[in-house]
Design a protein around this motif. Structure first.
Motif, PDB file in Angstrom:
ATOM      1  N   LEU A   1     -10.460  22.178  -0.067  1.00  0.00           N
ATOM      2  CA  LEU A   1     -10.269  21.177   0.985  1.00  0.00           C
ATOM      3  C   LEU A   1     -10.103  19.794   0.379  1.00  0.00           C
ATOM      4  O   LEU A   1     -10.805  19.431  -0.566  1.00  0.00           O
ATOM      5  CB  LEU A   1     -11.487  21.137   1.911  1.00  0.00           C
ATOM      6  CG  LEU A   1     -11.738  22.373   2.773  1.00  0.00           C
ATOM      7  CD1 LEU A   1     -13.147  22.329   3.346  1.00  0.00           C
ATOM      8  CD2 LEU A   1     -10.725  22.465   3.899  1.00  0.00           C
TER       9      LEU A   1
ATOM     10  N   GLY B   1     -18.232  31.721   4.053  1.00  0.00           N
ATOM     11  CA  GLY B   1     -19.563  31.646   4.636  1.00  0.00           C
ATOM     12  C   GLY B   1     -20.401  30.485   4.165  1.00  0.00           C
ATOM     13  O   GLY B   1     -21.585  30.384   4.526  1.00  0.00           O
ATOM     14  N   GLN B   2     -19.825  29.593   3.377  1.00  0.00           N
ATOM     15  CA  GLN B   2     -20.571  28.459   2.838  1.00  0.00           C
ATOM     16  C   GLN B   2     -20.028  27.138   3.361  1.00  0.00           C
ATOM     17  O   GLN B   2     -18.913  27.078   3.888  1.00  0.00           O
ATOM     18  CB  GLN B   2     -20.482  28.459   1.310  1.00  0.00           C
ATOM     19  CG  GLN B   2     -21.019  29.699   0.644  1.00  0.00           C
ATOM     20  CD  GLN B   2     -22.508  29.855   0.820  1.00  0.00           C
ATOM     21  OE1 GLN B   2     -23.265  28.902   0.661  1.00  0.00           O
ATOM     22  NE2 GLN B   2     -22.953  31.050   1.164  1.00  0.00           N
ATOM     23  N   GLY B   3     -20.812  26.088   3.191  1.00  0.00           N
ATOM     24  CA  GLY B   3     -20.321  24.754   3.489  1.00  0.00           C
ATOM     25  C   GLY B   3     -19.457  24.248   2.359  1.00  0.00           C
ATOM     26  O   GLY B   3     -19.454  24.812   1.259  1.00  0.00           O
ATOM     27  N   PRO B   4     -18.704  23.182   2.579  1.00  0.00           N
ATOM     28  CA  PRO B   4     -17.877  22.615   1.501  1.00  0.00           C
ATOM     29  C   PRO B   4     -18.737  22.106   0.357  1.00  0.00           C
ATOM     30  O   PRO B   4     -19.754  21.446   0.576  1.00  0.00           O
ATOM     31  CB  PRO B   4     -17.150  21.460   2.200  1.00  0.00           C
ATOM     32  CG  PRO B   4     -17.204  21.778   3.657  1.00  0.00           C
ATOM     33  CD  PRO B   4     -18.495  22.484   3.857  1.00  0.00           C
TER      34      PRO B   4
ATOM     35  N   TYR C   1     -14.165  12.859  -6.435  1.00  0.00           N
ATOM     36  CA  TYR C   1     -13.543  11.918  -5.533  1.00  0.00           C
ATOM     37  C   TYR C   1     -12.963  10.735  -6.293  1.00  0.00           C
ATOM     38  O   TYR C   1     -13.421  10.371  -7.376  1.00  0.00           O
ATOM     39  CB  TYR C   1     -14.468  11.506  -4.391  1.00  0.00           C
ATOM     40  CG  TYR C   1     -15.223  10.202  -4.512  1.00  0.00           C
ATOM     41  CD1 TYR C   1     -16.466  10.160  -5.113  1.00  0.00           C
ATOM     42  CD2 TYR C   1     -14.724   9.027  -3.952  1.00  0.00           C
ATOM     43  CE1 TYR C   1     -17.194   8.982  -5.165  1.00  0.00           C
ATOM     44  CE2 TYR C   1     -15.447   7.853  -4.006  1.00  0.00           C
ATOM     45  CZ  TYR C   1     -16.684   7.830  -4.609  1.00  0.00           C
ATOM     46  OH  TYR C   1     -17.402   6.660  -4.654  1.00  0.00           O
TER      47      TYR C   1
ATOM     48  N   TYR D   1     -10.996  12.911  -1.634  1.00  0.00           N
ATOM     49  CA  TYR D   1     -12.042  13.845  -2.043  1.00  0.00           C
ATOM     50  C   TYR D   1     -11.491  15.267  -2.128  1.00  0.00           C
ATOM     51  O   TYR D   1     -10.670  15.667  -1.291  1.00  0.00           O
ATOM     52  CB  TYR D   1     -13.188  13.859  -1.013  1.00  0.00           C
ATOM     53  CG  TYR D   1     -13.740  12.502  -0.674  1.00  0.00           C
ATOM     54  CD1 TYR D   1     -13.075  11.680   0.227  1.00  0.00           C
ATOM     55  CD2 TYR D   1     -14.935  12.057  -1.234  1.00  0.00           C
ATOM     56  CE1 TYR D   1     -13.576  10.425   0.547  1.00  0.00           C
ATOM     57  CE2 TYR D   1     -15.442  10.811  -0.906  1.00  0.00           C
ATOM     58  CZ  TYR D   1     -14.752  10.004  -0.025  1.00  0.00           C
ATOM     59  OH  TYR D   1     -15.256   8.771   0.284  1.00  0.00           O
TER      60      TYR D   1
ATOM     61  N   GLN E   1     -14.657  25.489  -0.771  1.00  0.00           N
ATOM     62  CA  GLN E   1     -15.461  26.196   0.210  1.00  0.00           C
ATOM     63  C   GLN E   1     -15.285  27.703   0.041  1.00  0.00           C
ATOM     64  O   GLN E   1     -14.189  28.233   0.224  1.00  0.00           O
ATOM     65  CB  GLN E   1     -15.074  25.790   1.630  1.00  0.00           C
ATOM     66  CG  GLN E   1     -15.974  26.347   2.706  1.00  0.00           C
ATOM     67  CD  GLN E   1     -15.677  25.750   4.067  1.00  0.00           C
ATOM     68  OE1 GLN E   1     -14.549  25.353   4.348  1.00  0.00           O
ATOM     69  NE2 GLN E   1     -16.685  25.658   4.927  1.00  0.00           N
TER      70      GLN E   1
ATOM     71  N   PHE F   1     -10.333  15.522   7.028  1.00  0.00           N
ATOM     72  CA  PHE F   1      -9.996  16.649   6.171  1.00  0.00           C
ATOM     73  C   PHE F   1      -8.613  17.200   6.489  1.00  0.00           C
ATOM     74  O   PHE F   1      -8.143  17.149   7.629  1.00  0.00           O
ATOM     75  CB  PHE F   1     -11.002  17.784   6.372  1.00  0.00           C
ATOM     76  CG  PHE F   1     -12.306  17.574   5.670  1.00  0.00           C
ATOM     77  CD1 PHE F   1     -13.316  16.843   6.262  1.00  0.00           C
ATOM     78  CD2 PHE F   1     -12.521  18.107   4.412  1.00  0.00           C
ATOM     79  CE1 PHE F   1     -14.520  16.640   5.616  1.00  0.00           C
ATOM     80  CE2 PHE F   1     -13.731  17.926   3.751  1.00  0.00           C
ATOM     81  CZ  PHE F   1     -14.734  17.187   4.356  1.00  0.00           C
ATOM     82  N   GLY F   2      -8.004  17.770   5.450  1.00  0.00           N
ATOM     83  CA  GLY F   2      -6.846  18.618   5.647  1.00  0.00           C
ATOM     84  C   GLY F   2      -7.290  20.027   6.019  1.00  0.00           C
ATOM     85  O   GLY F   2      -8.486  20.317   6.058  1.00  0.00           O
ATOM     86  N   ALA F   3      -6.302  20.893   6.255  1.00  0.00           N
ATOM     87  CA  ALA F   3      -6.602  22.270   6.660  1.00  0.00           C
ATOM     88  C   ALA F   3      -6.970  23.150   5.474  1.00  0.00           C
ATOM     89  O   ALA F   3      -7.441  24.271   5.660  1.00  0.00           O
ATOM     90  CB  ALA F   3      -5.425  22.869   7.411  1.00  0.00           C
TER      91      ALA F   3
ATOM     92  N   PHE G   1     -18.792  19.738  -2.964  1.00  0.00           N
ATOM     93  CA  PHE G   1     -18.084  18.595  -3.545  1.00  0.00           C
ATOM     94  C   PHE G   1     -17.600  18.885  -4.961  1.00  0.00           C
ATOM     95  O   PHE G   1     -18.335  19.439  -5.782  1.00  0.00           O
ATOM     96  CB  PHE G   1     -19.015  17.383  -3.555  1.00  0.00           C
ATOM     97  CG  PHE G   1     -18.506  16.232  -4.366  1.00  0.00           C
ATOM     98  CD1 PHE G   1     -19.072  15.920  -5.589  1.00  0.00           C
ATOM     99  CD2 PHE G   1     -17.447  15.466  -3.912  1.00  0.00           C
ATOM    100  CE1 PHE G   1     -18.606  14.858  -6.346  1.00  0.00           C
ATOM    101  CE2 PHE G   1     -16.962  14.411  -4.657  1.00  0.00           C
ATOM    102  CZ  PHE G   1     -17.544  14.101  -5.880  1.00  0.00           C
TER     103      PHE G   1
ATOM    104  N   TYR H   1     -12.999  19.210  -2.171  1.00  0.00           N
ATOM    105  CA  TYR H   1     -14.128  20.105  -1.966  1.00  0.00           C
ATOM    106  C   TYR H   1     -13.636  21.546  -2.133  1.00  0.00           C
ATOM    107  O   TYR H   1     -12.453  21.834  -1.942  1.00  0.00           O
ATOM    108  CB  TYR H   1     -14.705  19.968  -0.544  1.00  0.00           C
ATOM    109  CG  TYR H   1     -15.484  18.704  -0.285  1.00  0.00           C
ATOM    110  CD1 TYR H   1     -14.836  17.513   0.026  1.00  0.00           C
ATOM    111  CD2 TYR H   1     -16.871  18.692  -0.349  1.00  0.00           C
ATOM    112  CE1 TYR H   1     -15.545  16.347   0.278  1.00  0.00           C
ATOM    113  CE2 TYR H   1     -17.599  17.535  -0.095  1.00  0.00           C
ATOM    114  CZ  TYR H   1     -16.928  16.375   0.219  1.00  0.00           C
ATOM    115  OH  TYR H   1     -17.641  15.226   0.457  1.00  0.00           O
TER     116      TYR H   1
ATOM    117  N   GLY I   1     -24.576  20.363   4.121  1.00  0.00           N
ATOM    118  CA  GLY I   1     -25.410  21.541   4.167  1.00  0.00           C
ATOM    119  C   GLY I   1     -24.531  22.784   4.204  1.00  0.00           C
ATOM    120  O   GLY I   1     -23.308  22.689   4.253  1.00  0.00           O
TER     121      GLY I   1
ATOM    122  N   LEU J   1     -14.982  11.045   6.785  1.00  0.00           N
ATOM    123  CA  LEU J   1     -13.907  11.759   6.111  1.00  0.00           C
ATOM    124  C   LEU J   1     -12.992  12.444   7.109  1.00  0.00           C
ATOM    125  O   LEU J   1     -13.455  13.024   8.091  1.00  0.00           O
ATOM    126  CB  LEU J   1     -14.496  12.817   5.170  1.00  0.00           C
ATOM    127  CG  LEU J   1     -14.827  12.385   3.739  1.00  0.00           C
ATOM    128  CD1 LEU J   1     -15.829  11.257   3.725  1.00  0.00           C
ATOM    129  CD2 LEU J   1     -15.302  13.565   2.927  1.00  0.00           C
TER     130      LEU J   1
ATOM    131  N   GLY K   1      -9.893  22.288   8.517  1.00  0.00           N
ATOM    132  CA  GLY K   1     -10.924  21.512   7.840  1.00  0.00           C
ATOM    133  C   GLY K   1     -11.961  21.022   8.840  1.00  0.00           C
ATOM    134  O   GLY K   1     -11.733  21.035  10.053  1.00  0.00           O
TER     135      GLY K   1
END
Lengths: 116, 110
Positions: free
Chosen positions: A91, A40-43, A48, A33, A37, A107-109, A45, A35, B101, A105, B42
């Motif tokens: 990400l 200040g926000q979420g990831p 994938y 996947y 970011q 995740f990488g850094a 999409f 993503y 979210g 999931l 992450g």
């Protein structure tokens, strides 16, 4: 490898340039996947893959963004004619698919992209 | 797209205080996941809740899934600076990609 590896960790480029971001998933994970970011926000999409094919690319913002996974392992996210608004952390995550239950999931850094 | 609302958006507290953050939706989920993301890293999975009304504990963190499986909460007892981070929820719907979210950004001050 033991985890999801992303390179480069930081990339600074100029507006209009081409950028490639690489993701090396956990060995044996069939799903990968991407993503994005923003601060200040979420990831958010993007796309994938199941194996080599893109199973869902509905999150790609426009045709400047493209991703490949030619051998079903490493993936490259490609951004053409970069714009300042593309600046974000990109990400990558991988997971095992096909079992029952929730999709977990790893995740990488991330790769931090700055477009000047 | 399943819309998840997380609240509060930001939270700054003193070490030792308790707090609760929320994840709400109008959709019913088969399961829901909580992740924590620390600066420069992450997101990392904390827990998956599956059954309506389920409560799971992870040391000082208590996760609850609503009876109707539309919402979830995360309660932290005696917060520590190491709890600082972005807390994200996402429905864990089988093989579909996770839609997160916007998260709750928690800062615990020593």
């Amino acid at each position: 490898g033991a985890g999801v590896s992303q390179t480069p960790s930081n990339k600074v480029t100029e507006k209009g340039k081409y950028v490639e971001l690489r993701c090396d998933p956990i060995s044996g994970h069939t799903a990968l996947y991407w993503y994005r970011q923003s601060l200040g926000q979420g990831p958010e999409f993007l796309i994938y893959f199941q194996g080599t094919g893109a199973a869902d690319d509905s999150g790609l913002p426009n045709d400047r963004f493209f991703a490949v996974r030619p051998e079903g392992s490493v993936s490259t996210l490609k951004i053409q004619r970069t714009e300042r608004g593309d600046s974000a952390v990109y990400l990558c995550a991988s997971s095992l698919l096909g079992g029952t239950g929730a999709n977990v999931l790893t995740f990488g850094a991330g790769s931090r992209l700055t477009v000047l | 797209t399943q819309l998840l609302e997380q609240s509060p958006q930001f939270l700054s507290i003193q070490e030792g205080e308790n707090l609760t953050v929320y994840c709400n939706s109008s959709s019913v989920f088969s399961s829901l996941q909580w992740y924590r993301q620390e600066p420069g890293e992450g997101p990392v999975l904390l827990v998956t809740v599956v059954t309506g009304g389920e409560v799971k504990k992870l040391k000082r963190l208590t996760f609850q899934f609503g009876d109707a499986r539309k919402d979830s909460s995360l309660h932290i007892t005696a917060a520590q600076p190491g709890d600082t981070g972005l807390y994200l929820c996402a429905p864990g719907e089988g093989n579909t990609p996770l839609v997160f979210g916007k998260g709750t950004r928690l800062s615990v001050i020593a």
